[in-house]
Scaffold this active site. Structure first.
Site, PDB file in Angstrom:
ATOM      1  CE  LYS A  62     -45.844  20.644 -12.069  1.00  0.00           C
ATOM      2  NZ  LYS A  62     -45.754  19.192 -12.207  1.00  0.00           N
ATOM      3  CE  LYS A  96     -39.822  18.219 -16.849  1.00  0.00           C
ATOM      4  NZ  LYS A  96     -41.221  18.252 -16.402  1.00  0.00           N
TER       5      LYS A  96
END
Length: 304
Positions: A245, A140
């Site tokens: 997703k 991240k």
């Protein structure tokens, strides 16, 4: 029209350490496990694992929907689940279609991408996970000041095995200027697979411009989180990588048809679901013969 005995249970899974992204801090994953039983006594499960800030319904709304169904559900009811309940669509849809699914690759046969913690903790974790056989990692960015993150990135690249790849995920948290800095920095690094969602989800035109300007591949995630967003972004002209997703992308059969029709370059990614949701996503991935590592290497993040 088939019908199934229906039960569900709610779970809470605390993270070993909070998951920190540009969206904030996430401490507990809440979700719902569904169980369908047919007239022959066969049972299959599904999972509802919403992420409201990604555009799905809330866990409260999903729980309310399940509570209204009663102890039986029909295929017609499943097909009529509205589009503003995409996590419910996937959970109910995958439980239903499991009855007719052909045995496919199991989760362990897929190459998985491991999720690293934000910041400097990623360095030690990368080294530990490398010994477990992972060769693709996600880190991240957009969490700390850019100079500090780029310094950590340099250390990560030194620690990254020569045969491994690194995915950088900004979660839409970069400015256009910062995105350009990252894309330029990574442009001569073949081990950077892509930078994921550098700009805000609605900045599609700017993202397309960046993709044309820099050689570093860009992938979209939040921009394509739900099925309607996926359609919209494709119609806007995005032909890069799609990080999807499945757990919040709606009915699995509809998603599969769209990916196949448009021959999308796809990465399936986790919503931090349990093994139930991961198994359903892997069944779908197997049917699509996806080439890139799946982003379900998240077991290390949970106490259980």
């Amino acid at each position: 029209m088939n019908s199934y005995q229906f039960t569900y249970s709610i779970y809470q899974r605390p993270f070993r350490q909070p998951l920190i992204t540009s969206h904030g801090v996430w401490k507990i994953r809440e979700g719902i496990i569904l169980k369908f039983t047919d007239s022959f006594g066969r049972s299959h499960q599904g999972e509802i694992a919403p992420i409201e800030w990604f555009g799905s319904e809330s866990i409260e709304r999903a729980r309310s929907f399940c509570g209204q169904i009663g102890d039986r559900i029909t295929t017609s009811q499943i097909q009529q689940i509205p589009d503003d309940l995409p996590a419910c669509q996937f959970g109910f849809g995958s439980a239903w279609t499991a009855f007719d699914s052909i045995p496919s690759k199991v989760e362990s046969e897929f190459e998985m991408s491991a999720l690293l913690p934000a910041g400097e903790a990623a360095i030690d974790r990368l080294q530990a996970l490398s010994t477990q056989g992972y060769t693709t990692f996600k880190w991240k960015i957009g969490v700390l000041p850019i100079d500090r993150e780029m310094a950590i990135w340099s250390q990560l690249m030194t620690a990254l095995p020569n045969n491994a790849k690194l995915r950088l995920d900004a979660n839409g948290g970069l400015t256009e200027g910062a995105a350009g800095q990252w894309l330029e920095l990574c442009s001569h690094q073949a081990r950077i697979e892509f930078i994921e969602q550098p700009l805000a989800p609605d900045a599609i035109a700017k993202t397309i411009e960046l993709a044309a300007k820099y050689s570093t591949p860009i992938a979209l995630d939040e921009s394509v989180a739900t099925f309607d967003r996926l359609q919209h972004v494709y119609d806007r002209g995005w032909r890069g990588i799609y990080v999807i997703k499945p757990g919040i992308a709606g009915f699995p059969w509809r998603l599969a048809a769209f990916i196949t029709k448009h021959q999308l370059d796809v990465v399936f990614s986790s919503v931090m679901e349990t093994e139930v949701g991961i198994a359903a996503a892997c069944r779908l991935a197997s049917s699509l013969n996806l080439k890139r590592s799946l982003g379900f290497g998240v077991d290390e993040w949970f106490e259980d």
